[in-house]
Motif scaffolding. Structure first.
Motif, PDB file in Angstrom:
ATOM      1  N   ARG A 227       0.854  -1.209   0.000  1.00 25.18           N
ATOM      2  CA  ARG A 227       0.000   0.000   0.000  1.00 25.18           C
ATOM      3  C   ARG A 227       0.886   1.253   0.000  1.00 25.18           C
ATOM      4  O   ARG A 227       0.530   2.263  -0.601  1.00 25.18           O
ATOM      5  CB  ARG A 227      -0.944   0.000   1.208  1.00 25.18           C
ATOM      6  N   ALA A 228       2.040   1.159   0.637  1.00 25.84           N
ATOM      7  CA  ALA A 228       2.963   2.307   0.619  1.00 25.84           C
ATOM      8  C   ALA A 228       3.400   2.594  -0.822  1.00 25.84           C
ATOM      9  O   ALA A 228       3.534   3.751  -1.230  1.00 25.84           O
ATOM     10  CB  ALA A 228       4.171   2.014   1.506  1.00 25.84           C
ATOM     11  N   LYS A 229       3.592   1.512  -1.603  1.00 31.20           N
ATOM     12  CA  LYS A 229       3.969   1.713  -3.014  1.00 31.20           C
ATOM     13  C   LYS A 229       2.801   2.332  -3.782  1.00 31.20           C
ATOM     14  O   LYS A 229       3.003   3.201  -4.636  1.00 31.20           O
ATOM     15  CB  LYS A 229       4.350   0.372  -3.657  1.00 31.20           C
ATOM     16  N   ALA A 230       1.595   1.890  -3.483  1.00 34.24           N
ATOM     17  CA  ALA A 230       0.407   2.445  -4.156  1.00 34.24           C
ATOM     18  C   ALA A 230       0.282   3.936  -3.829  1.00 34.24           C
ATOM     19  O   ALA A 230       0.050   4.771  -4.721  1.00 34.24           O
ATOM     20  CB  ALA A 230      -0.856   1.684  -3.735  1.00 34.24           C
ATOM     21  N   VAL A 231       0.482   4.272  -2.566  1.00 36.43           N
ATOM     22  CA  VAL A 231       0.401   5.681  -2.147  1.00 36.43           C
ATOM     23  C   VAL A 231       1.431   6.497  -2.931  1.00 36.43           C
ATOM     24  O   VAL A 231       1.141   7.600  -3.417  1.00 36.43           O
ATOM     25  CB  VAL A 231       0.616   5.795  -0.614  1.00 36.43           C
ATOM     26  N   GLN A 232       2.627   5.944  -3.086  1.00 40.64           N
ATOM     27  CA  GLN A 232       3.681   6.659  -3.812  1.00 40.64           C
ATOM     28  C   GLN A 232       3.277   6.921  -5.271  1.00 40.64           C
ATOM     29  O   GLN A 232       3.542   7.998  -5.815  1.00 40.64           O
ATOM     30  CB  GLN A 232       5.000   5.871  -3.731  1.00 40.64           C
ATOM     31  N   LYS A 233       2.574   5.957  -5.896  1.00 36.59           N
ATOM     32  CA  LYS A 233       2.115   6.145  -7.289  1.00 36.59           C
ATOM     33  C   LYS A 233       1.113   7.304  -7.351  1.00 36.59           C
ATOM     34  O   LYS A 233       1.105   8.088  -8.301  1.00 36.59           O
ATOM     35  CB  LYS A 233       1.434   4.884  -7.841  1.00 36.59           C
ATOM     36  N   VAL A 234       0.273   7.401  -6.329  1.00 33.73           N
ATOM     37  CA  VAL A 234      -0.724   8.483  -6.295  1.00 33.73           C
ATOM     38  C   VAL A 234      -0.009   9.833  -6.118  1.00 33.73           C
ATOM     39  O   VAL A 234      -0.313  10.809  -6.818  1.00 33.73           O
ATOM     40  CB  VAL A 234      -1.755   8.242  -5.154  1.00 33.73           C
ATOM     41  N   ILE A 235       0.956   9.846  -5.212  1.00 34.37           N
ATOM     42  CA  ILE A 235       1.706  11.092  -4.965  1.00 34.37           C
ATOM     43  C   ILE A 235       2.440  11.511  -6.245  1.00 34.37           C
ATOM     44  O   ILE A 235       2.436  12.694  -6.628  1.00 34.37           O
ATOM     45  CB  ILE A 235       2.695  10.912  -3.784  1.00 34.37           C
ATOM     46  N   ASN A 236       3.045  10.527  -6.926  1.00 29.89           N
ATOM     47  CA  ASN A 236       3.768  10.839  -8.180  1.00 29.89           C
ATOM     48  C   ASN A 236       2.819  11.475  -9.201  1.00 29.89           C
ATOM     49  O   ASN A 236       3.190  12.422  -9.898  1.00 29.89           O
ATOM     50  CB  ASN A 236       4.380   9.573  -8.794  1.00 29.89           C
ATOM     51  N   ALA A 237       1.590  10.930  -9.314  1.00 29.07           N
ATOM     52  CA  ALA A 237       0.623  11.487 -10.279  1.00 29.07           C
ATOM     53  C   ALA A 237       0.305  12.930  -9.913  1.00 29.07           C
ATOM     54  O   ALA A 237       0.248  13.812 -10.771  1.00 29.07           O
ATOM     55  CB  ALA A 237      -0.643  10.633 -10.293  1.00 29.07           C
TER      56      ALA A 237
END
Ligand code: ADP
Ligand code: ASP
Ligand code: MG
Length: 406
Positions: A19-29
């Motif tokens: 989920r931390a990786k998923a959060v990072q993808k959202v932040i990157n977007a």
């Protein structure tokens, strides 16, 4: 407002680490100037406490016939739980996020419980949150009827949620995060040396998905195609480019396909748990009645061949008891072969190329794989085989068309 819909599948929200990786993808977007709309699946696969299969088993172990309405209510909980957990993970990183059920996100469906169709989307609430700078996190796989009953969109339906929201919001693109590097030449669980396809057209991916490639739901592909929004399938565990699905080709494959006969096939899909039904000595009137009864009972049939003295078709293994009851009631003489698989070779370039079917048949027979039935269209050749031969058959076709070299 530039919007991206980011969908995270079950394995992409299963643990705090992922989920931390998923959060990072959202932040990157967000950092790239997009307004992300997040769609989540239920956390984990079969056996995980809040996974869809676990919820289904919970009901089935206690009661043989949970009503479809209640089953949908239960199944929808997995994605709702996931949306709340994802919102918490985003907030922990300092981003304001709001969890929404499918209904709260404005997804209105018919009342075909278990496989509901989206009738319309009212995205006003999502837009409002986006304008407030908040990240909407929508529970995938669900909607609500006009009269307020919760429905689900068919297994794998969070992809459908993502595509439908992208269309309603005129998103720039849709990212589908999963546990493989993109759409591959075959399911890597069956063919370990399958390779990632960098660029595919909607129609090719639709065929793959329709013939069983679980990596994306066919309805999601159909929706994305209808509004020409690119779909990008990526691995949550990495930063690879994934597979871009759009209406045109950019790949080397497109240029070589016309000249290289090995490139007429793009991929091999498979569908497990099929039952072949052979009905003998059926007069046309009874044949019509049998087909109507099957349809009335929601039994979908496939690979149908009608001969003067028999009719052959396939159904899902789960429908074999119901089919048996219907055929017994009609006094039909029939036999069934359970646990078959349909494997399909797909390629929009095979049209007009001679010898593809014969190569498929030869490759299977050379590997001692019995073919129970075949079917072909302009883009797909399918063979029904025994379930236990699935991996061997897929590897044989993968080898025959040199798909590992992509
Ligand atoms: P998610 O929960 O992320 O939606 P799914 O299990 O629905 O994940 O889909 C991903 C799985 O699809 C992969 O783990 C893979 O085993 C399977 N799959 C089937 N066919 C293909 C294919 N052609 N390319 C890639 N993956 C495939
Ligand atoms: N959780 C649902 C399923 O397992 C929907 C999805 O994952 O897309 O089918
Ligand atoms: Mg899926």
């Amino acid at each position: 407002m530039k919007i991206v819909v980011q969908k995270f599948g079950g394995t992409s929200v299963a643990t705090p680490e992922v989920r931390a990786k998923a959060v990072q993808k959202v932040i990157n977007a967000k950092k790239s100037g997009y307004h992300p709309v997040v769609v989540v699946s239920a956390m984990g696969r079969n056996g995980a406490p809040y996974a869809t299969d676990t919820l289904i088993a919970l009901a089935k172990n206690e009661c043989v016939d949970t009503h479809p309405r209640e089953m949908d209510l239960l199944m929808s909980c997995g994605e709702i739980i996931s949306s709340v957990i994802m919102v918490n993970a985003l907030r922990a990183k300092g981003y304001e996020a709001v969890a929404l059920t499918g209904g709260q996100a404005g997804i209105i469906t018919d009342n075909n419980y278990g496989n509901a169709n989206i009738l319309k989307i009212q995205p006003d609430r999502i837009r409002m949150y986006l304008e407030m700078g908040k990240i909407p996190v929508v529970a995938g796989f669900q909607g609500v009827t006009e009269d307020g009953n919760i429905t689900t969109l068919g297994r794998g339906g969070s992809d459908t949620t993502a595509a439908a929201l992208a269309k309603a919001l005129s998103a720039s693109f849709i990212e589908i995060y999963t546990d493989v590097d993109g759409i591959m030449t075959a399911d890597p669980r069956m063919v370990p040396n399958a390779s990632v396809l960098k660029h595919l057209t909607y129609s090719e991916v639709f065929q793959m998905a329709d013939q069983g490639a679980k990596v994306i739901h066919p309805k999601a592909v159909e929706i994305a195609m209808s509004c020409n929004i690119p779909l990008i399938i990526k691995n949550i565990n990495g930063n690879g480019p994934g597979t871009v699905v759009s209406s045109y080709y950019e790949s080397d494959y497109a240029q070589t396909a016309e000249h290289d006969p090995n490139q007429v096939i793009t991929s091999i899909s498979h569908m497990l748990n099929r039952t072949q039904v052979i009905i003998k000595n059926l007069d046309p009137e009874l044949q019509n009645i049998a087909l109507s009864r099957l349809a009335e009972n929601g039994i979908s049939i496939d690979l149908i061949n009608i001969f003067p003295d028999k009719m052959i078709f396939t159904i899902d293994d789960n429908d074999s008891d119901k089919t048996r009851t219907i055929l017994d009631q009609l006094g039909c003489s029939y036999s069934m072969i359970y646990n078959c698989s349909k494997i399909s070779a797909i390629g929009t370039k095979m049209k007009g190329v001679p010898g593809v079917m014969s190569r498929i048949i030869k490759a299977l027979l050379k590997n001692q794989i019995q073919i129970l039935q075949t079917a072909d269209s302009h883009t797909t050749i399918s063979c029904l085989i025994k379930g236990e031969d699935t991996a061997k058959a897929m590897m044989a076709l993968h080898e025959e068309f040199k798909l590992y070299t992509r």
